[in-house]
Scaffold this motif. Structure first.
Motif: not given
Length: 341
Positions: A177-183, A115-120
């Motif tokens: 994590s995808k929503l964070a990227g969008e923001l 799961p850490v790879e998602l944040a990275k």
């Protein structure tokens, strides 16, 4: 090289080349992309390389691959850059006109194992690439996901609240994590005037997808090719769409060449049906394999209906061309050809 598979891809690319798009806008551009080794990313880059040759566009590509990873494909216009997604991987001298951030773990198995790879990938690397886009005045295209949507009972529009699925699920972590990227994209667009365009892929199918990725569509195809039965383990009732890769890439190119700083769903709501109906359609095209179930053994995590509203993309002139029957047939052909490599 599998020449039959290459001919299949060329058929797709010719259909994309026929789209009424302002191709000259790509002339002489430098494009950097992550995710060029993945299922969707490799198809998109191969298509752009083919268009580059056919139209003499003079595009140069710089693509990231993990250090030590096998070179997935070569092309005279492609330069591979080795690096790790959570490090400073871009050369200081690289100043791309377009940055396309496609890299991301994409299966629930991958979410659970690392799961850490998602944040990275979806947060840290997105921030890093946005900083480069700001410095170089690059157009930035971020591949988000339909996983940002709440469980729905209707078609998902870009204006719907972007919230998460069941708390604690791998699907929620991916969507978060995808929503964070969008923001982050929104922040850089509003405060730094970076040209950010976000695409939300729904259910995309085509050549190069793994038959063992854990998603229902390739899993049904694998069973149809290898087993006497197609097993529907869940309720069979959730409704999903199915978008063939050439239609998806056509949508991405509409966003890149005609879009603006906003979010675009990309999928094919015209091909929407229940998961049980998908199994039945695949069975019909594979000699009427027996469909077992639904067994009701698993619960779905993405809502009863996960189908896009693509009105915003259609206003750019995009229309999906591949119906569900053709999508299934094209996918079957590609998997059978890949087995002969």
């Amino acid at each position: 090289m599998n020449y039959e598979l290459e001919r299949l891809l060329q058929r797709d690319f010719m259909e994309i080349a026929a789209l009424p798009l302002p191709w000259k806008e790509l002339k002489g551009k430098s494009i950097f992309a992550t995710g060029g080794t993945g299922f969707i990313g490799s198809y998109l880059i191969k298509c752009l390389c083919w268009l580059n040759r056919q139209m003499s566009l003079g595009i140069s590509f710089q693509l990231l691959r993990r250090s030590g990873a096998k070179l997935p494909f070569t092309d005279p216009c492609v330069r591979w850059i080795e690096g790790e997604i959570d490090q400073d991987f871009l050369p200081d001298t690289l100043s791309p006109d377009i940055i396309i951030h496609m890299a991301s773990p994409a299966s629930s198995r991958a979410f659970q194992e690392n799961p850490v790879e998602l944040a990275k990938t979806n947060i840290l690397a997105t921030r890093y690439l946005l900083e480069r886009a700001k410095r170089c005045n690059s157009t930035f295209v971020f591949f988000s996901s339909a996983a940002v949507y709440l469980s729905q009972n209707a078609r998902s529009a870009e204006t719907e609240p972007s919230v998460l699925a069941a708390p604690g699920s791998a699907f929620s972590l991916y969507g978060a994590s995808k929503l964070a990227g969008e923001l982050l994209c929104k922040e850089f667009c509003q405060k730094c005037h970076v040209d950010c365009r976000i695409v939300r892929p729904f259910n995309i199918h085509g050549p190069g997808d793994s038959l063992r990725c854990g998603r229902f569509f390739p899993d049904f195809l694998r069973q149809a090719m290898e087993e006497p039965e197609i097993i529907v383990t869940g309720s069979g009732k959730p409704v999903r769409d199915s978008c063939y890769l050439s239609d998806f890439v056509g949508g991405v190119l509409h966003v890149l060449l005609k879009g603006e700083n906003t979010i675009y769903n990309i999928g094919n709501e015209d091909n929407a049906c229940t998961i049980l109906e998908f199994a039945q359609r695949i069975s019909e095209l594979c000699g009427n394999r027996k469909v077992v179930g639904p067994l009701g053994m698993t619960t779905h995590t993405a809502g009863d209906i996960l189908v896009p509203d693509t009105s915003r993309l259609r206003r750019l002139g995009w229309r999906p061309r591949i119906d569900l029957r053709t999508c299934i047939r094209y996918c079957l052909d590609s998997y059978q050809m890949a087995e002969n490599i």
